[in-house]
Write a protein that holds these residues in place. Structure first.
Motif, PDB file in Angstrom:
ATOM      1  N   LEU A   1       0.835  -1.203   0.000  1.00  0.00           N
ATOM      2  CA  LEU A   1       0.000   0.000   0.000  1.00  0.00           C
ATOM      3  C   LEU A   1       0.866   1.248   0.000  1.00  0.00           C
ATOM      4  O   LEU A   1       1.939   1.289   0.603  1.00  0.00           O
ATOM      5  N   ASN A   2       0.367   2.281  -0.672  1.00  0.00           N
ATOM      6  CA  ASN A   2       1.003   3.591  -0.632  1.00  0.00           C
ATOM      7  C   ASN A   2       0.704   4.214   0.716  1.00  0.00           C
ATOM      8  O   ASN A   2      -0.441   4.203   1.167  1.00  0.00           O
ATOM      9  N   GLY A   3       1.707   4.765   1.410  1.00  0.00           N
ATOM     10  CA  GLY A   3       1.412   5.300   2.727  1.00  0.00           C
ATOM     11  C   GLY A   3       2.522   6.123   3.326  1.00  0.00           C
ATOM     12  O   GLY A   3       3.576   6.344   2.719  1.00  0.00           O
ATOM     13  N   MET A   4       2.270   6.605   4.531  1.00  0.00           N
ATOM     14  CA  MET A   4       3.216   7.374   5.339  1.00  0.00           C
ATOM     15  C   MET A   4       3.252   6.728   6.725  1.00  0.00           C
ATOM     16  O   MET A   4       2.215   6.313   7.247  1.00  0.00           O
TER      17      MET A   4
ATOM     18  N   GLY B   1      -3.757   4.596  13.230  1.00  0.00           N
ATOM     19  CA  GLY B   1      -3.855   4.380  11.800  1.00  0.00           C
ATOM     20  C   GLY B   1      -4.749   5.399  11.129  1.00  0.00           C
ATOM     21  O   GLY B   1      -5.571   6.062  11.761  1.00  0.00           O
ATOM     22  N   GLY B   2      -4.583   5.512   9.808  1.00  0.00           N
ATOM     23  CA  GLY B   2      -5.414   6.414   9.025  1.00  0.00           C
ATOM     24  C   GLY B   2      -5.578   5.899   7.609  1.00  0.00           C
ATOM     25  O   GLY B   2      -4.658   5.299   7.047  1.00  0.00           O
ATOM     26  N   ILE B   3      -6.776   6.097   7.041  1.00  0.00           N
ATOM     27  CA  ILE B   3      -7.054   5.700   5.656  1.00  0.00           C
ATOM     28  C   ILE B   3      -7.597   6.921   4.933  1.00  0.00           C
ATOM     29  O   ILE B   3      -8.634   7.472   5.322  1.00  0.00           O
TER      30      ILE B   3
ATOM     31  N   LEU C   1      -0.363   5.750   7.903  1.00  0.00           N
ATOM     32  CA  LEU C   1      -1.406   6.290   7.046  1.00  0.00           C
ATOM     33  C   LEU C   1      -1.369   5.595   5.702  1.00  0.00           C
ATOM     34  O   LEU C   1      -0.310   5.455   5.090  1.00  0.00           O
ATOM     35  N   CYS C   2      -2.545   5.155   5.219  1.00  0.00           N
ATOM     36  CA  CYS C   2      -2.621   4.399   3.975  1.00  0.00           C
ATOM     37  C   CYS C   2      -3.540   5.086   2.977  1.00  0.00           C
ATOM     38  O   CYS C   2      -4.465   5.808   3.348  1.00  0.00           O
TER      39      CYS C   2
ATOM     40  N   ALA D   1      -6.456  -1.806   3.174  1.00  0.00           N
ATOM     41  CA  ALA D   1      -5.742  -0.902   4.077  1.00  0.00           C
ATOM     42  C   ALA D   1      -6.206  -1.097   5.517  1.00  0.00           C
ATOM     43  O   ALA D   1      -5.393  -1.146   6.449  1.00  0.00           O
ATOM     44  N   ALA D   2      -7.528  -1.231   5.710  1.00  0.00           N
ATOM     45  CA  ALA D   2      -8.055  -1.406   7.060  1.00  0.00           C
ATOM     46  C   ALA D   2      -7.555  -2.701   7.685  1.00  0.00           C
ATOM     47  O   ALA D   2      -7.120  -2.729   8.842  1.00  0.00           O
TER      48      ALA D   2
END
Length: 851
Positions: A45-48, A57-59, A119-120, A132-133
């Motif tokens: 997944l693309n994320g930070m 976490g964050g989506i 973050l995703c 992502a979740a």
């Protein structure tokens, strides 16, 4: 595989959500005693990411295009490729990073604890959001060693969700509980303006479906209205379906249209609305297009002007602007922090000179990464009016305050069983819920953040209005808000003077299937139509409705009746023989006139008591007869006026005794005349000894006592009582005296009749006595009048209702009394006053000249 307990609580109608969870593992592999959990697969997944003691976490939506790999069904599919950078989605993610950084610098909140984040990107795709979740819930390490057979600290303690309604609802369905509080805010506006008949257009996604369900349940009869139609806007271009939907709108009587859809749907819809020129509608906008600039164009304002939109409260986040300006790409981490790299590519593409070797190529031109970012004009740095970012900020702080309360728990004084505290290594979801429900803080913008018993945040919504300016331009202004508090429920505040209405009247439109039923009517549902379509039927007589839209009319109390408008009860009209009505006045006057005549005649007889005509045939009986006649006239007054207990009991007793006294005197006088006639014949002298003065008095007394006894027995056994009769007229109360005992009343009248008939017969036998002045003839005539009156009275009395029965009885009393007075005393008064020459003994004995 692992089992996970998850609870979700929403923050505001932007559908930013927090996912609080605790996971425990049950080993299902071949080794029952394995101390590690193996992942079945891993998502790229693309994320930070940022490390910390506790991870949140964050989506978010960072890319909005995805290319699905080809499916061969013979090998594991490739991960989807995402593209198309969403700079606003990236700003939401940076807002979460800013909030966590701000909390870490706050010594009063979570001291000695450092928060990190993961973050995703969901690529605006539900399936990627799911991945992502689940990745955030499960972690990304290939092997996780946990204590006690897969029980341990979860990878993240909570997830701040995406702003997109569909993905949020879908993910929260899997990971927890969800709510759609935005619908309640819209219903508050509909109720405020009395719009009970509205159309609903929804997108064909999860949020639209849930919203439709909420509207159908909340905007029903209990909610004060119903939906005229519910249409699902199709995905993509489907001109035939769009035409059909707009045709439904055009033909419907609903003037209010609620649209819960993305602005893309609205753009498609408005093309057909303009083509068919469907005007005169009041639009209610969801968050998806409340502030859509693409729809705020001059050629759409004749149709969309005056739109009321529901928007999540916007706010300011101090320091966020400076934080965003500090974002720089790091050459060492280039390729690892994909979100930051994409931001730089998007921001600087096609703007600057080629960079040194080693930097990325973006959009066909190169960027250096060393430009002065403050000079770059982009929407990313506009933090003057934030909505989803504001809710991300509040969501992160809500989690932080909940964790802070949990970590401050003192061992042995905790809120859980045996006074224990929550353990991060064995965290149960209900423990986190407990602390989240206790969260209550105020943002720098002045908004209070707290949760209800369901775990839902107490939201604040702004009511936005599309204003069509005279120069053709538009602006969206705030005209009110809907706040929900734990104590007062939902409160709507509107500044109606600021609202622009796109109608000639410049007033809110009327949108009802049927006009409200006014007081005095009730609702009758139209068969086969929605429940807010009905007819208004007037209440029946005796029933009222004093509110609008009453389903059933209520009956008035016993002594009340419905007003002509059927909107309130009024005292029933009362009916009785009154002294104030013409009939009562007339009868009273006649009664008093008869009494006065009796007094005059009595005065004449007293004044001429020594004259032969007065002394003839026992003057004492004549005086007693006049007194009894006067009582007969006066007893008629007891039948006039509102019946009371004492008047009901006295009227018939006084009437019966007075008339028996009168008739008894006449009977005795008749008997005396016959006795005198028989005494004038040879051998008849002895008959007079039975009719002396004492015998005459005694006879009258005995005959009258019998009637008194009858009246006494009647009053004791079944006394007449006043009665409110409503059988004659439903809207009137007829006051009358019921006789109590019909037998008693019949015996009273029968005794009077018996004496009257006996007197008439005796007088008839003495009518041809050879006297010049034969009183027997007068008695016969008077008794005939008396009997005729009372024989006619009985059927007339029985057939007369209410007060007219009393009037008939009074008339019978007066008529019979006048008949006796005139027939018995008229000729005598004539002689006394006008023919005194005949008032001599010779004339009375028939030996004088009688002319």
């Amino acid at each position: 595989m692992s089992q996970r307990k998850v609870m979700t609580a929403f923050l505001d109608t932007s559908l930013i959500f927090l996912i609080l969870y605790f996971c425990f593992f049950s080993a299902v592999s071949s080794s029952l005693y394995s101390s590690s959990c193996q992942f079945q697969g891993q998502f790229h997944l693309n994320g930070m990411h940022k490390t910390g003691d506790l991870i949140l976490g964050g989506i978010f939506q960072i890319n909005f295009f995805s290319a699905d790999p080809d499916l061969s069904f013979t090998s594991e599919p490739q991960q989807p490729h995402c593209s198309g950078f969403d700079i606003i989605g990236f700003r939401k993610a940076q807002t979460m990073a800013f909030a966590i950084d701000e909390i870490n610098r706050n010594s009063n909140l979570l001291p000695n604890v450092t928060l990190g984040y993961s973050l995703c990107d969901n690529c605006l795709q539900l399936r990627i959001g799911f991945r992502a979740a689940m990745s955030l819930v499960s972690g990304q390490e290939e092997q996780v060693t946990l204590e006690e057979n897969c029980v341990g600290t979860p990878p993240v303690l909570g997830i701040v969700g995406d702003y997109t309604s569909t993905s949020t609802i879908a993910i929260s369905t899997v990971l927890g509980l969800y709510r759609v509080p935005l619908v309640n805010a819209m219903i508050q506006v509909l109720k405020h303006f009395g719009w009970t008949w509205a159309g609903l257009l929804i997108s064909s996604n999860d949020y639209g479906v849930y919203a439709a369900r909420s509207f159908h349940s909340d905007l029903g009869p209990a909610g004060g209205g119903c939906l005229a139609y519910t249409e699902i806007l199709p995905w993509g271009e489907d001109p035939a379906e769009i035409r059909r939907i707009v045709d439904v709108m055009r033909k419907s009587t609903a003037r209010v249209v609620i649209v819960i859809a993305h602005q893309i749907h609205m753009i498609q819809l408005m093309k057909e609305v303009v083509r068919q020129n469907v005007t005169g509608l009041q639009w209610i906008a969801s968050v998806g297009w409340t502030s859509a600039a693409a729809l705020q164009t001059p050629h759409l304002m004749p149709y969309l002007g005056g739109t009321l939109g529901i928007s999540v409260r916007r706010g300011e986040i101090p320091g966020l602007g400076d934080f965003l300006l500090q974002i720089r790409p790091d050459h060492k981490t280039f390729g690892e922090n994909k979100m930051v790299n994409q931001f730089w590519e998007h921001t600087f593409q096609c703007r600057f000179a080629p960079p040194p070797a080693g930097w990325v190529e973006a959009g066909g031109e190169l960027c250096t990464g060393q430009e002065v970012i403050e000079n770059v004009e982009t929407e990313f740095f506009d933090v003057s009016n934030l909505m989803p970012e504001y809710n991300v900020y509040k969501a992160v702080y809500a989690l932080a305050y909940a964790l802070d309360g949990m970590l401050q728990c003192e061992p042995g004084r905790g809120p859980f069983r045996n006074n224990t505290c929550a353990d991060l290594q064995r965290l149960e979801p209900w423990q986190m819920i407990y602390y989240l429900e206790k969260v209550n803080f105020t943002t720098s913008f002045g908004d209070e953040v707290s949760f209800d018993e369901n775990g839902d945040a107490l939201p604040v919504y702004d009511i936005m209005n599309w204003v069509w300016l005279p120069d053709g331009q538009t602006k969206v202004q705030r005209v009110g808000d809907v706040k929900r508090s734990a104590f007062k429920g939902e409160e709507l505040t509107l500044d109606e003077d600021k609202i622009f209405w796109n109608f000639e009247s410049k007033q809110p439109p009327q949108s009802v299937c049927s006009e409200s039923c006014p007081p005095g009517t009730r609702i009758v549902r139209k068969k086969g139509e929605p429940e807010c379509c009905f007819d208004c039927v007037p209440c029946s007589e005796g029933k009222i409705s004093n509110t609008t839209d009453t389903l059933e009319c209520t009956s008035c109390p016993e002594d009340f009746w419905s007003s002509p408008q059927r909107d309130h009860c009024v005292p029933k009209k009362t009916e009785f023989l009154s002294y104030h009505e013409p009939l009562g006045i007339c009868l009273t006057t006649i009664s008093l006139l008869g009494t006065f005549m009796c007094v005059v005649v009595l005065g004449i007889f007293i004044h001429h008591h020594s004259t032969p005509i007065v002394r003839a045939n026992n003057s004492e009986l004549s005086f007693l007869l006049l007194v009894s006649l006067k009582l007969c006239f006066l007893c008629s007054l007891l039948f006039i006026g509102r019946p009371r207990l004492w008047t009901c009991q006295l009227r018939h007793a006084a009437f019966g005794i007075s008339f028996v006294l009168c008739v008894s005197c006449i009977l005795v006088k008749t008997m005396v005349v016959l006795a005198v006639f028989r005494a004038s014949k040879p051998g008849g002298e002895s008959s007079l000894k039975w009719f002396g003065a004492m015998q005459q008095r005694g006879t009258v007394l005995v005959l009258t006592s019998v009637q008194a006894a009858i009246c006494t027995v009647w009053l004791v056994s079944a006394s007449p009582v006043p009665h409110k009769n409503t059988q004659y007229h439903s809207d009137k109360i007829v006051y009358e005296c019921v006789v109590g005992s019909t037998v008693g009343f019949a015996v009273l009248l029968g005794y009077i009749g018996l004496l009257a008939v006996l007197s008439c017969l005796l007088a008839f036998l003495a009518r041809n006595l050879p006297d010049s002045f034969n009183e027997a003839k007068l008695i016969t005539f008077s008794m005939l009048i008396f009997c005729a009156v009372w024989v006619a009275f009985i059927p007339a009395y029985i057939s007369s209702p209410g007060k007219y029965a009393d009037a008939v009885e009074v008339f019978a009393i007066l008529a019979s009394s006048f008949g006796l007075l005139v027939a018995l005393f008229g000729p005598k008064c004539y002689i006394i006053l006008l023919r005194p020459e005949r008032n001599t003994k010779k004339a009375v004995m028939g030996r004088g000249i009688g002319s």
